[in-house]
Design a protein around this motif. Structure first.
Motif, PDB file in Angstrom:
ATOM      1  N   VAL A 134      21.617   4.457 -36.835  1.00 45.46           N
ATOM      2  CA  VAL A 134      20.684   3.392 -36.462  1.00 45.46           C
ATOM      3  C   VAL A 134      19.925   3.818 -35.206  1.00 45.46           C
ATOM      4  N   SER A 135      20.682   4.277 -34.214  1.00 45.88           N
ATOM      5  CA  SER A 135      20.071   4.823 -32.993  1.00 45.88           C
ATOM      6  C   SER A 135      21.112   5.670 -32.280  1.00 45.88           C
ATOM      7  N   GLY A 136      20.663   6.753 -31.694  1.00 50.45           N
ATOM      8  CA  GLY A 136      21.589   7.651 -30.993  1.00 50.45           C
ATOM      9  C   GLY A 136      22.702   8.102 -31.903  1.00 50.45           C
ATOM     10  N   TYR A 137      23.929   7.726 -31.564  1.00 50.86           N
ATOM     11  CA  TYR A 137      25.083   8.081 -32.392  1.00 50.86           C
ATOM     12  C   TYR A 137      25.688   6.860 -33.086  1.00 50.86           C
ATOM     13  N   VAL A 138      24.991   5.725 -33.051  1.00 49.61           N
ATOM     14  CA  VAL A 138      25.481   4.493 -33.660  1.00 49.61           C
ATOM     15  C   VAL A 138      25.073   4.458 -35.134  1.00 49.61           C
ATOM     16  N   ARG A 139      26.052   4.253 -35.998  1.00 49.41           N
ATOM     17  CA  ARG A 139      25.810   4.214 -37.441  1.00 49.41           C
ATOM     18  C   ARG A 139      25.654   2.771 -37.926  1.00 49.41           C
ATOM     19  N   PHE A 144      40.798  -1.377 -26.498  1.00 55.13           N
ATOM     20  CA  PHE A 144      39.836  -0.660 -25.649  1.00 55.13           C
ATOM     21  C   PHE A 144      40.177  -0.791 -24.170  1.00 55.13           C
ATOM     22  N   LYS A 145      40.693  -1.944 -23.742  1.00 50.18           N
ATOM     23  CA  LYS A 145      41.085  -2.101 -22.331  1.00 50.18           C
ATOM     24  C   LYS A 145      42.135  -1.062 -21.959  1.00 50.18           C
ATOM     25  N   LEU A 146      43.124  -0.885 -22.851  1.00 51.97           N
ATOM     26  CA  LEU A 146      44.170   0.102 -22.577  1.00 51.97           C
ATOM     27  C   LEU A 146      43.629   1.532 -22.649  1.00 51.97           C
ATOM     28  N   MET A 147      42.756   1.790 -23.615  1.00 54.54           N
ATOM     29  CA  MET A 147      42.167   3.128 -23.723  1.00 54.54           C
ATOM     30  C   MET A 147      41.393   3.471 -22.455  1.00 54.54           C
ATOM     31  N   TYR A 148      40.577   2.545 -21.977  1.00 45.86           N
ATOM     32  CA  TYR A 148      39.775   2.784 -20.777  1.00 45.86           C
ATOM     33  C   TYR A 148      40.671   2.968 -19.555  1.00 45.86           C
ATOM     34  N   LYS A 149      41.715   2.137 -19.451  1.00 43.43           N
ATOM     35  CA  LYS A 149      42.636   2.221 -18.314  1.00 43.43           C
ATOM     36  C   LYS A 149      43.348   3.575 -18.310  1.00 43.43           C
ATOM     37  N   LEU A 150      43.884   3.968 -19.476  1.00 50.59           N
ATOM     38  CA  LEU A 150      44.622   5.233 -19.565  1.00 50.59           C
ATOM     39  C   LEU A 150      43.710   6.445 -19.363  1.00 50.59           C
ATOM     40  N   SER A 151      42.441   6.302 -19.711  1.00 53.27           N
ATOM     41  CA  SER A 151      41.479   7.402 -19.556  1.00 53.27           C
ATOM     42  C   SER A 151      40.881   7.445 -18.149  1.00 53.27           C
ATOM     43  N   GLY A 152      41.135   6.420 -17.345  1.00 53.75           N
ATOM     44  CA  GLY A 152      40.602   6.369 -15.981  1.00 53.75           C
ATOM     45  C   GLY A 152      39.134   5.997 -15.923  1.00 53.75           C
ATOM     46  N   TRP A 153      38.658   5.255 -16.910  1.00 51.76           N
ATOM     47  CA  TRP A 153      37.254   4.846 -16.974  1.00 51.76           C
ATOM     48  C   TRP A 153      37.076   3.488 -16.298  1.00 51.76           C
ATOM     49  N   ASN A 154      37.457   3.382 -15.055  1.00 43.45           N
ATOM     50  CA  ASN A 154      37.413   2.110 -14.324  1.00 43.45           C
ATOM     51  C   ASN A 154      35.988   1.616 -14.083  1.00 43.45           C
ATOM     52  N   HIS A 155      35.029   2.514 -14.093  1.00 41.19           N
ATOM     53  CA  HIS A 155      33.630   2.157 -13.846  1.00 41.19           C
ATOM     54  C   HIS A 155      32.926   1.634 -15.110  1.00 41.19           C
ATOM     55  N   LEU A 156      33.613   1.681 -16.274  1.00 45.91           N
ATOM     56  CA  LEU A 156      33.014   1.227 -17.538  1.00 45.91           C
ATOM     57  C   LEU A 156      33.651  -0.087 -17.987  1.00 45.91           C
ATOM     58  N   ASN A 157      32.863  -0.877 -18.719  1.00 45.45           N
ATOM     59  CA  ASN A 157      33.357  -2.154 -19.229  1.00 45.45           C
ATOM     60  C   ASN A 157      33.836  -1.970 -20.675  1.00 45.45           C
ATOM     61  N   PRO A 158      35.139  -2.150 -20.943  1.00 48.69           N
ATOM     62  CA  PRO A 158      35.657  -1.957 -22.302  1.00 48.69           C
ATOM     63  C   PRO A 158      35.139  -3.004 -23.296  1.00 48.69           C
ATOM     64  N   ASN A 159      34.545  -4.088 -22.793  1.00 48.41           N
ATOM     65  CA  ASN A 159      34.020  -5.130 -23.682  1.00 48.41           C
ATOM     66  C   ASN A 159      32.587  -4.854 -24.142  1.00 48.41           C
ATOM     67  N   ASP A 160      31.926  -3.840 -23.560  1.00 48.33           N
ATOM     68  CA  ASP A 160      30.580  -3.485 -24.011  1.00 48.33           C
ATOM     69  C   ASP A 160      30.626  -3.018 -25.462  1.00 48.33           C
ATOM     70  N   PHE A 161      29.619  -3.400 -26.246  1.00 49.08           N
ATOM     71  CA  PHE A 161      29.578  -3.008 -27.656  1.00 49.08           C
ATOM     72  C   PHE A 161      29.427  -1.494 -27.796  1.00 49.08           C
ATOM     73  N   ILE A 162      28.518  -0.914 -27.000  1.00 52.16           N
ATOM     74  CA  ILE A 162      28.303   0.532 -27.035  1.00 52.16           C
ATOM     75  C   ILE A 162      29.372   1.191 -26.161  1.00 52.16           C
ATOM     76  N   LYS A 163      30.127   2.085 -26.777  1.00 51.94           N
ATOM     77  CA  LYS A 163      31.215   2.776 -26.095  1.00 51.94           C
ATOM     78  C   LYS A 163      30.830   4.248 -25.910  1.00 51.94           C
TER      79      LYS A 163
END
Length: 196
Positions: A136-141, A85-104
């Motif tokens: 379970v909620s939103g889009y989380v299964r 997830f760290k690499l996915m976030y970095k490559l996607s330019g999602w610097n404002h998001l935390n890749p360690n958060d459970f909800i993605k």
């Protein structure tokens, strides 16, 4: 002239009946003996080899061998200790998001299906998606898709995740990853028109 006409009609009647019998026999052969037209069919249909247009081959047995009926206990397959997830976030330019958060972000699930689960045989993902897995909620299964994989399926999943990480480490951005990864593992990719 009338005698000839009557004689022809008498002769045509048996010919018509013979044609009907032959047609009926031919229909029966087509309906009930189609298996004879196939050169060799395995005794077990689940072991019959299917080939996709891209050349990949699979059997129904192989698909069933990596999917279990019941969801297994949760144990993370994408733990924070792996840089997926760290690499996915970095490559996607999602610097404002935390890749360690459970909800993605929801697109992460799409990427995982598109680039990780697509590596399995063709029928695996549709079968996994058809499993009883309520929201379970939103889009989380309730379950992660990998919870329906057996031990062999989990080993393959681990391999696919690691191979994705290896390609991500060399990519410049997410699109570059998509191009490299799909070329290397023969997956389809939506090409983007980049503005200069």
């Amino acid at each position: 002239m009338a005698k000839q006409s009557k004689s022809l009609q008498n002769q045509e009647a048996p010919d018509k009946e013979l044609k009907k019998v032959r047609d009926k026999d031919e229909q029966s052969l087509l309906l009930f003996n189609t298996e004879a037209l196939i050169s060799h069919r395995p005794d077990n249909v689940e072991e019959e080899i299917h080939q996709l247009q891209n050349g990949r081959q699979f059997t129904i047995k192989e698909v069933k061998d990596i999917i279990s009926d019941m969801a297994r206990e949760y144990s993370p397959m994408f733990p924070n200790s792996k840089p997926f997830f760290k690499l996915m976030y970095k490559l996607s330019g999602w610097n404002h998001l935390n890749p360690n958060d459970f909800i993605k972000p929801p697109v992460v699930a799409t990427y995982i299906k598109k680039y990780i689960y697509a590596r399995f045989k063709k029928d695996v993902l549709p079968i996994l998606l058809a499993k009883d897995n309520p929201l379970v909620s939103g889009y989380v299964r309730k379950y992660k898709l990998f919870q329906f994989l057996n031990d062999e399926g989990l080993l393959l999943l681990e391999q696919y995740i690691q191979e994705a990480i290896d390609v991500m480490q060399d990519a410049k951005d997410w699109y570059d990853f998509e191009l490299q990864y799909t070329a290397k593992y023969e997956l389809s990719v939506q090409l983007k028109c980049l503005a200069n």
